[in-house]
Scaffold this motif. Structure first.
Motif, short mmCIF file in Angstrom:
data_model
loop_
_atom_site.label_atom_id
_atom_site.label_comp_id
_atom_site.label_asym_id
_atom_site.label_seq_id
_atom_site.Cartn_x
_atom_site.Cartn_y
_atom_site.Cartn_z
N LYS A 268 -6.29 -0.81 -11.47
CA LYS A 268 -4.98 -0.12 -11.19
C LYS A 268 -3.99 -0.67 -12.13
O LYS A 268 -3.27 0.28 -12.70
CB LYS A 268 -4.35 -0.51 -9.96
CG LYS A 268 -5.40 0.62 -8.64
CD LYS A 268 -4.66 0.21 -7.35
CE LYS A 268 -5.26 0.93 -6.46
NZ LYS A 268 -5.47 2.60 -6.76
N GLY B 192 0.78 -1.22 0.00
CA GLY B 192 -0.06 -0.03 0.02
C GLY B 192 0.82 1.40 0.16
O GLY B 192 2.00 1.38 0.11
N VAL B 193 0.17 2.44 0.14
CA VAL B 193 0.58 3.59 -0.07
C VAL B 193 0.29 4.56 1.38
O VAL B 193 -0.88 3.94 1.84
CB VAL B 193 0.32 4.53 -1.01
CG1 VAL B 193 0.85 4.02 -2.47
CG2 VAL B 193 -1.28 4.73 -1.40
N THR B 194 0.67 5.62 1.60
CA THR B 194 -0.01 6.56 2.46
C THR B 194 0.18 7.87 1.83
O THR B 194 0.77 7.98 0.46
CB THR B 194 1.03 6.73 3.78
OG1 THR B 194 0.39 7.58 4.87
CG2 THR B 194 2.47 7.39 3.61
N PHE B 195 -0.49 8.73 2.22
CA PHE B 195 -0.69 10.00 1.54
C PHE B 195 -0.05 11.31 2.26
O PHE B 195 0.27 11.28 3.43
CB PHE B 195 -2.44 10.48 1.48
CG PHE B 195 -2.98 9.28 0.75
CD1 PHE B 195 -3.01 9.31 -0.50
CD2 PHE B 195 -3.76 8.32 1.41
CE1 PHE B 195 -4.05 8.48 -0.98
CE2 PHE B 195 -4.33 7.41 1.03
CZ PHE B 195 -4.66 7.19 -0.54
N GLY C 122 -2.60 0.23 -2.88
CA GLY C 122 -2.13 1.38 -3.76
C GLY C 122 -0.79 1.52 -4.22
O GLY C 122 -0.54 2.08 -5.41
N MET D 122 5.41 5.35 -0.62
CA MET D 122 5.47 4.16 -0.71
C MET D 122 6.53 3.63 0.05
O MET D 122 7.58 4.26 0.23
CB MET D 122 5.35 3.60 -2.22
CG MET D 122 4.26 3.79 -3.11
SD MET D 122 4.50 3.64 -4.87
CE MET D 122 4.82 5.19 -5.58
N HIS E 140 -8.40 -1.18 0.47
CA HIS E 140 -8.20 0.24 0.83
C HIS E 140 -6.70 0.39 0.30
O HIS E 140 -5.86 -0.30 0.02
CB HIS E 140 -8.21 0.49 2.28
CG HIS E 140 -9.26 0.62 2.86
ND1 HIS E 140 -9.62 0.31 4.28
CD2 HIS E 140 -10.42 1.36 2.34
CE1 HIS E 140 -11.24 0.86 4.39
NE2 HIS E 140 -11.45 1.23 3.33
N GLU E 141 -6.30 1.91 -0.21
CA GLU E 141 -5.08 2.36 -0.81
C GLU E 141 -3.98 2.06 -0.03
O GLU E 141 -2.84 1.82 -0.67
CB GLU E 141 -5.47 3.66 -1.22
CG GLU E 141 -6.39 4.11 -2.22
CD GLU E 141 -5.81 3.50 -3.44
OE1 GLU E 141 -4.85 3.93 -4.05
OE2 GLU E 141 -6.54 2.73 -4.40
N ASP E 142 -4.13 1.86 1.55
CA ASP E 142 -2.99 1.89 2.07
C ASP E 142 -2.52 0.10 2.13
O ASP E 142 -1.41 0.04 2.73
CB ASP E 142 -3.35 2.19 3.51
CG ASP E 142 -4.55 1.71 4.48
OD1 ASP E 142 -5.24 1.42 3.68
OD2 ASP E 142 -4.17 1.57 5.44
N LEU F 217 1.72 10.82 -2.87
CA LEU F 217 1.90 9.30 -2.42
C LEU F 217 2.98 9.13 -1.87
O LEU F 217 4.25 9.44 -2.46
CB LEU F 217 1.56 8.33 -3.64
CG LEU F 217 0.07 8.49 -4.15
CD1 LEU F 217 -0.04 7.50 -5.48
CD2 LEU F 217 -1.02 8.00 -3.06
#
Length: 188
Positions: free
Chosen positions: A115, A47-50, A89, A62, A84-86, A60
């Motif tokens: 994606k 996932g990612v964090t923002f 993503g 990673m 979820h994106e986290d 983003l």
């Protein structure tokens, strides 16, 4: 074990089970966890964090996959706990460095396919859809999904069984006796 020593580390033998978080542990987002056993690695989530006020101009963030990218031949799979994106993503950004099979429930797999399609790499990726509560084996890992409730359909914990022991990787969850969609948490 210091960082340098871990750079050359490979899990050995049937008696060793290693947990290596490359992101997401002790923070919100950017989940990427590795389990090592029998010379092989299993990835849970990608996932990612923002970005926020502390990271101006960055949208983003990673996890750094360098450790596992250098061992991609020993990475047996990426298992995604939910959509979820986290947790998913980073898949279109990091998968080209890993090129491992992806396992996800139907809902999560659909979002990951979208994606990968937008990134132009869907045809290269092997995605295996797994049912809720499924039991399956990948390399030296015997896996079982445990249905959870969360704020998105089809969230799961993953029970990871090896000859060295058993780990329950929870992913994200909440106990919701009346979810708006999906099954209740499998408390047993």
């Amino acid at each position: 074990m210091n960082g340098r020593a871990f750079d050359s580390y490979t899990p050995r033998g049937k008696d060793e089970l290693v947990f290596l978080p490359l992101g997401g542990t002790g923070e919100i987002g950017m989940n990427l966890n590795l389990y090592g056993h029998g010379g092989k690695w299993l990835m849970i989530d990608c996932g990612v964090t923002f970005g926020d006020d502390a990271t101006p101009g960055i949208d983003l963030i990673m996890p750094d996959p360098a450790f596992i990218a250098a061992r991609a031949k020993d990475l047996v799979a990426m298992v995604l706990t939910h959509a979820h994106e986290d947790h998913i993503g980073a898949v279109p950004y990091l998968w080209p460095r890993l090129k491992c099979p992806i396992y996800a429930t139907k809902f999560t797999a659909a979002l990951v396919r979208d994606k990968l399609s937008r990134a132009g790499i869907l045809a290269e990726a092997k995605i295996t859809e797994i049912d809720l509560s499924a039991k399956f084996s990948i390399g030296p890992f015997d896996l079982e999904l445990v249905t959870l409730t969360h704020s998105i359909p089809e969230p799961n914990a993953v029970i990871i069984r090896t000859r060295a022991g058993v780990v329950v990787h929870t992913g994200d969850w909440k106990i919701d006796p009346n979810p708006l969609i999906g099954a209740v948490t499998d408390e047993q």
